[in-house]
Write a protein that holds these residues in place. Structure first.
Motif, PDB file in Angstrom:
ATOM      1  N   GLU A  39       0.846  -1.187   0.000  1.00 39.74           N
ATOM      2  CA  GLU A  39       0.000   0.000   0.000  1.00 39.74           C
ATOM      3  C   GLU A  39       0.879   1.234   0.000  1.00 39.74           C
ATOM      4  O   GLU A  39       1.872   1.307   0.737  1.00 39.74           O
ATOM      5  N   THR A  40       0.518   2.213  -0.804  1.00 39.78           N
ATOM      6  CA  THR A  40       1.302   3.425  -0.900  1.00 39.78           C
ATOM      7  C   THR A  40       0.372   4.629  -0.956  1.00 39.78           C
ATOM      8  O   THR A  40      -0.824   4.493  -1.206  1.00 39.78           O
ATOM      9  N   ILE A  41       0.966   5.828  -0.702  1.00 40.09           N
ATOM     10  CA  ILE A  41       0.207   7.072  -0.698  1.00 40.09           C
ATOM     11  C   ILE A  41       0.288   7.710  -2.075  1.00 40.09           C
ATOM     12  O   ILE A  41       1.368   7.811  -2.665  1.00 40.09           O
ATOM     13  N   ARG A  61      -4.789   6.435  -0.289  1.00 38.08           N
ATOM     14  CA  ARG A  61      -3.935   5.253  -0.312  1.00 38.08           C
ATOM     15  C   ARG A  61      -4.408   4.301  -1.405  1.00 38.08           C
ATOM     16  O   ARG A  61      -5.604   4.158  -1.643  1.00 38.08           O
TER      17      ARG A  61
END
Length: 953
Positions: A575-577, A682
Motif C-alpha cells: 500500500e502506498t500514498i 492510499r
C-alpha cells in the motif's frame, strides 16, 4: 433564447454531426457484414451437442445422456440393459467389458478386473490394498516404483494401474452413450462417493483424461440423487426449509446424507430452489458385496462338508468364482423368499453342488454388518448438528437397501413410520448427474436448481514462524489456520494472509481434525499431508517496494465444483500514498469536454497531433451530446436574476474580506491550513510470487508416464477396432456367399443370367466357401475384404438386372399416372376463357412439349426393352424414369404455384353500359342490384373446380 442557442449548436457542430451520422450508418453496415461473415465461418456445433453422465459405482455403472429431443434418458448397453457391470477382461489379444467380461470371470477370473474403485488413490502399503488382495487372491498386485501406488501385473510385459483400467471403462461408457445418442459425445459429469478425498478424486480425473472424456464436474453421488429428487419436486419447494435424509447402501459402501431444500433469492436467476448438503455419514466397507462374500464362503463350507471330493474348494479360484456368482443370485432371491436352493453344476472335479440356504442363516452370517447400519445415520446427524425430529423423511437409495433386514434395522434406528421408496434406487444418481451436465453445457437451457456441496474433510494451512520471547530468546512457533471447515459449502474461494514474512518461506496444506473417523476408515484414508508450498520472490518484492507499506503475503485458494482444492496464486500486497490533484467541478469538466469535442477548446496547436481525430459516435450518443451542449451553453450564457445577482455580490464581498484577514494573520492561517489538509489517498498494488508445489499424498504421474498410458490405451482401442472390423468383414463375406448361393436357385435370378455366367458365379462361390473353411477364419482383414470385393464385382451385373426388373412395374405405373393427370390439367387450362387465363402461351406450350416428349420416350424405350434378352443390360433404367417424373413434376407444380398466387383480372366497363346506366338513373324505374349469393355461389363452384384439378394431380 433557445433559438439563439440552437443556432450556436448548428454553427459549431452541424457539420460534425452530419459526418458522425454518415460514419455511424457506414460503420453499422460494415459491422453487420463482418458479423454475418464471422457467423458463416464459425464451425457448426449442432453435430455434437449431447452430454452424458456416468454413475460410477463400485460394481455397476449407469450411463445417461441428454441430446436435442431426448431429455434425460438412460443409455442401454449392447445387451439392452440399463446398467453395466464395471469389469474389464484383458486376455491375450482380447479385451472385453461388462457382461462379456463377467462371463469370462467364471472360467478365468485372473484376467478380469473388478471393484477398482477401492484402489484409486491408494499407495501399495495402504491396508485397503491388502484387503483387496485377500478378496481377490487370483490377481497379482505389485508396487509402482515411481509413484508408490499399486499395479495389476497382467503378464510379464504388461502391467496396468487402476487409473488405466478405469480409463478403459470410461471410454467404453462413452462408446455406449455415443451409440445410443447416435452422435459424438465428449462432455460428461461423473459421480464419485462423497467420502472420496483429494487423491481419489484426482485419480478419477486422470482416468477420464486417458479416456478422452472432458469432465464438466465430479459430483458426489449423494448430491446427484438429491438433485434428481428435487428437480421432479420443484413445485413442492418453498422458502420453508425441508430436511430430507438419503440412505444409500451400495455394493461396497454406505452413505447417509442430510439435504435441506428451500428457495433462495439470487441476483442472476431471482428466486430459485436450492439444495444444500448439511450432514454426511459413511461406512466405507459396509455394502452388499461383503454380504455376498460371506454367502460365498458359507456355500464353500457346505460343499466341503458334503465331501464329494478330497480337494478344498476354497483353494480353486475358478470354483470360488462360480460360488460368488451363485451367492449374488442367492442374496437377491432371499430378499423376497424365506429359503432357496443354491446349485452349481460342475463346481469342482465335475462334481455338482446343491444346498438349501434360508434367510435366517443369511441374517446370522451378516449379523455384525446389520449392527453397523445405523452408524452413518448418527454420523450424518452429528455433522449437521441436527436431531432426528428435524428430519422429515428418510429415503432409500442403492441396491443393497432391498435386503429386508437392512430396512428393518434402519426403520427402528430413525424412528419413522415408514421409509421412503419413491425414487429409482438404481438410476437416481445417473439422472441427477445428467441434469447437472445439461445445466453446465452451453448447448442446453434448463431451469436453474442451485446446488451447494459440502466438504466432508476439513482442510487447514500449517506454517512455522520464528517468534521472540519475553526474555529476548527466539523460538519457532507452529501455526494452524482452518481453510475449509468440515461441511463447509463449495464451490468457494478463500484467502490466507501471512503478515510477518519478509523473506521466502514455505507452508503446508493438510487435512484438519479427522477424529470423527473410525479407526478402520482412518487407516485406509491415506496421507494426511496434501501439499507443501514453497514461495520464492517474497524477499525481492519487499526490496523492490521498500517505500511502500506491506499488507502481507496473500494466498488465494479455490475449491471448485468437483471438490478439488486449487491454489490459484500467491501475491505480495503493498500500500502506498498517492497525491491527489485538485479536481475540477463537474460542470467545468463537462464544459471542457464538450467544447473540445465541437472545436471550442484551446486554439494552440499540438505538436504531437499530425492528423485530425475522427470521432465515431452512436445515434444515442449524438443525441446525448446535443442535449448536454444545449444545457451547458444555456447555463453559461443566460443572465442572472436580481436575487442571484445580490447573492453573487455578497459571496464576492465575503471572499474579499476573508482574503484581507488571511493577509493580516498569515502564520495562524498556515497552521489552520495544515489542520484542514485533505486526507491522504492510499492505493494497493500487488506482485505475484513464484510458487513451487510438492505433492505429499499421491504423486501425479509424470508426462512420460501419461504419454505411455495414453499410448497403451490407444493401442488397445486400435486393436479392438481392428478386431471389430475383421469380424464385420468376415460376417459380411459369409453372408454374401450363403445368400448368393441361395439366390442362384430363385426364378428372378435364373431369368437374367446365361448359362455361362451362372457357371462362373457358382464356381467362384464354391471356391470362396471352400477357402473360408480352410483359411478364411484365420485370414487377416485385408484378405477378407479383397475376397468380398471380388465376389461383389462378379455378381454386380446380375444384381443390377434383377433390381431394375423389380423396379419397372412401380416406376412405369407412376409415370403413366403422372402423364394422365398432367394431360388432364393441360386440357382443363386450355378451356379457360381468354379473359380469365393466367398462363402464358409459352408456359402451356412448354408443358405440352414435355408431356409429348415423355410419352414418346416411354413408348420407344419400353418397345426397345421388349426386344432385348433378359440377360442383356437393360435400356429401360429406373433412374431415367425418375428423371422424367421429376421433369413433369417441375413443370406442373410451377403452373400450380402460379395459379395459387395469381390475382384475378379487373373487367373494364364499356360505353354502352355507361350510357344505359345514365339513362336508368334519370328514369323513375327502380334498379335492383344483383344478389351477392349468386356471386358467392359462382366463386365457390370455381374454387371447387380448381381444387378438384389440384387433387387429381
Amino acid at each position: 433564447p433557445v433559438s439563439e442557442l440552437y443556432g450556436q449548436l448548428l454553427r459549431h457542430g452541424l457539420c460534425l454531426c452530419s459526418a458522425l451520422c454518415v460514419q455511424v450508418t457506414m460503420r453499422g453496415k460494415m459491422l453487420w457484414a463482418l458479423f454475418c461473415l464471422v457467423l458463416a465461418l464459425l464451425p457448426s456445433q449442432t453435430a455434437s451437442v449431447a452430454v452424458m453422465s456416468v454413475d460410477l459405482g463400485s460394481e455397476w455403472m449407469k450411463v445417461a445422456i441428454v441430446k436435442p429431443g431426448v431429455p434425460m434418458e438412460i443409455a442401454l448397453n449392447k445387451e439392452s440393459r440399463r446398467k453395466t457391470p464395471i469389469a474389464v477382461c484383458l486376455k491375450e489379444n482380447e479385451r472385453l467389458f461388462g457382461d462379456s467380461a463377467l462371463g469370462v470371470s467364471v472360467k478365468n477370473p485372473k484376467f478380469v478386473y473388478r471393484y477398482l474403485q477401492s484402489l484409486l488413490g491408494k499407495k501399495y502399503d495402504n491396508p485397503q490394498v491388502a484387503f483387496y488382495q485377500k478378496r481377490f487372491p487370483e490377481h497379482q498386485l505389485v508396487k509402482d516404483a515411481s509413484r508408490g501406488t499399486v499395479l495389476f501385473r497382467n503378464s510379464e510385459e504388461m502391467q496396468y494401474s487402476p487409473e488405466e483400467l478405469l480409463g478403459m471403462v470410461l471410454n467404453y461408457s462413452r462408446g455406449l452413450a455415443q451409440d445410443f445418442a447416435e452422435q459424438p459425445i465428449k462432455d460428461a459429469v461423473i459421480t464419485v462417493p462423497a467420502f472420496f478425498n483429494q487423491a481419489e478424486r484426482r485419480a478419477v480425473l486422470q482416468a477420464a483424461q486417458m479416456a478422452g472424456v472432458k469432465v464438466l464436474q465430479l459430483i458426489n453421488d449423494n448430491t446427484a440423487v438429491a438433485l434428481n429428487y428435487g428437480v421432479f419436486r420443484r413445485k413442492d419447494i418453498n422458502s420453508t426449509a425441508q430436511n430430507i435424509m438419503f440412505y444409500d447402501m451400495g455394493s461396497s459402501s454406505t452413505t447417509a446424507t442430510i439435504i435441506t431444500y428451500q428457495t433462495v433469492k439470487t441476483k442472476e436467476f431471482g428466486t430459485q430452489p436450492q439444495l444444500q448438503i448439511r450432514g454426511v455419514g459413511f461406512d466405507r466397507s459396509l455394502g452388499g458385496f461383503e454380504m455376498e462374500l460371506r454367502l460365498r464362503d458359507h456355500l464353500a463350507k457346505l460343499f466341503n462338508e458334503q465331501k464329494k471330493t478330497k480337494k478344498d474348494v476354497r483353494e480353486n479360484h475358478r470354483a470360488m468364482a462360480k460360488l460368488l456368482k451363485e451367492a449374488q443370485r442367492l442374496k437377491t432371491v432371499l430378499s423376497a423368499n424365506a429359503e432357496f436352493m443354491a446349485q452349481v453344476e460342475g463346481l469342482l472335479d465335475e462334481m455338482d453342488f446343491k444346498a438349501k440356504v434360508t434367510r435366517v442363516e443369511f441374517e446370522a452370517l451378516c449379523a455384525d454388518l446389520f449392527e453397523r447400519v445405523p452408524g452413518p445415520v448418527q454420523e450424518a446427524l452429528s455433522s449437521a448438528e441436527m436431531s432426528l425430529d428435524e428430519i422429515e423423511q428418510v429415503i432409500l437409495v442403492g441396491g443393497s437397501t432391498r435386503v429386508p433386514k437392512v430396512q428393518e434395522v434402519l426403520l427402528k434406528a430413525v424412528g419413522k413410520e415408514e421409509l421412503g421408496k419413491n425414487i429409482n434406487a438404481d438410476e437416481a444418481a445417473a439422472m441427477g448427474a445428467v441434469y447437472q451436465a445439461a445445466a453446465l453445457s452451453k448447448a442446453f437451457k434448463v431451469q436453474p436448481f442451485l446446488v451447494r456441496e459440502a466438504a466432508v474433510f476439513p482442510i487447514q494451512v500449517e506454517f512455522t514462524r520464528e517468534t521472540e520471547e519475553e526474555d529476548g530468546s527466539r523460538s519457532l512457533k507452529h501455526n494452524k489456520r482452518i481453510l475449509f471447515q468440515r461441511m463447509a459449502p463449495y464451490p468457494q474461494r478463500k484467502v490466507i494472509t501471512f503478515n510477518r514474512y519478509t523473506d521466502d518461506f514455505a507452508f503446508d496444506i493438510n487435512y484438519g481434525d479427522l477424529s470423527f473417523l473410525g479407526q478402520n476408515d482412518l487407516s485406509v484414508f491415506g496421507s494426511l499431508n496434501l501439499t507443501t508450498v514453497q514461495l520464492s520472490g517474497v524477499s525481492s518484492s519487499f526490496q523492490k517496494h521498500m517505500d511502500a507499506e506491506s499488507k502481507g503475503i496473500k494466498a488465494h485458494f479455490n475449491m471448485d465444483e468437483s471438490g478439488m482444492l486449487l491454489l490459484d496464486r500467491v501475491e505480495s500486497v503493498f500500500e502506498t500514498i498517492v497525491e491527489e490533484k485538485d479536481e475540477e467541478s463537474t460542470l467545468t469538466k463537462l464544459g471542457n469536454t464538450i467544447s473540445s469535442l465541437f472545436g471550442g477548446g484551446s486554439s494552440e496547436p499540438n505538436a504531437n497531433v499530425t492528423e485530425p481525430v475522427q470521432v465515431i459516435l452512436s445515434s444515442n450518443q449524438i443525441l446525448f451530446v446535443t442535449y448536454t451542449w444545449l444545457a451547458y451553453v444555456n447555463a453559461m450564457s443566460l443572465p442572472l436574476s436580481a436575487e442571484e445577482a445580490v447573492e453573487k455580490e455578497a459571496v464576492e464581498k465575503e471572499a474579499v474580506e476573508k482574503e484581507a484577514v488571511e493577509k493580516e494573520e498569515e502564520a495562524p492561517a498556515e497552521e489552520k491550513k495544515e489542520e484542514k489538509a485533505k486526507p491522504q489517498k492510499r492505493t494497493k498494488f500487488s506482485e505475484n510470487v513464484s510458487v513451487e508445489l510438492q505433492v505429499n499424498d499421491i504423486l501425479n504421474p509424470s508426462l512420460e508416464a501419461i504419454a505411455s498410458s495414453n499410448k497403451k490405451l490407444q493401442d488397445l482401442t486400435d486393436r479392438d477396432l481392428e478386431k471389430q472390423e475383421r469380424e464385420k468383414t468376415l460376417n459380411s463375406l459369409e453372408a454374401f456367399i450363403f445368400e448368393t448361393q441361395d439366390k442362384m436357385y430363385q426364378e428372378e435370378y435364373q431369368a437374367v443370367v446365361s448359362e455361362e455366367e451362372k457357371e462362373a458365379i457358382t464356381t467362384k462361390l464354391s471356391e470362396a466357401s471352400a477357402w473360408m473353411d480352410e483359411d478364411g477364419y484365420s485370414a487377416v482383414t485385408k484378405e477378407l475384404r479383397e475376397k468380398l470385393q471380388e465376389l461383389r464385382k462378379l455378381c454386380k451385373d446380375m444384381f443390377f438386372r434383377v433390381e431394375e426388373r423389380m423396379k419397372w412395374p412401380g416406376h412405369l405405373a407412376a409415370l403413366e399416372s403422372k402423364l394422365n393427370h398432367s394431360s388432364f390439367f393441360l386440357r382443363s387450362v386450355k378451356l379457360t376463357p381468354e379473359d380469365d387465363q393466367i398462363f402464358t402461351e409459352v408456359e402451356l406450350k412448354t408443358l405440352d412439349r414435355v408431356i409429348n416428349e415423355t410419352t414418346t420416350w416411354k413408348n420407344d424405350t419400353v418397345a426397345e426393352q421388349e426386344k432385348r434378352s433378359p440377360t442383356e443390360r437393360p435400356v429401360l433404367l429406373s433412374k431415367d424414369i425418375e428423371s422424367k417424373l421429376s421433369l413433369l413434376d417441375r413443370e406442373v407444380y410451377y403452373l400450380l404455384n402460379k395459379a395459387k398466387f395469381a390475382k384475378p383480372r379487373a373487367k373494364a366497363k364499356n360505353n354502352s353500359t355507361a350510357s344505359e346506366s345514365s339513362s336508368k338513373a334519370n328514369s323513375t324505374e327502380k334498379v335492383i342490384p344483383p344478389k351477392e349469393e349468386t356471386k358467392d355461389k359462382e366463386s365457390t363452384e370455381k374454387d371447387q373446380s380448381e381444387k378438384h384439378v389440384g387433387d387429381e394431380l
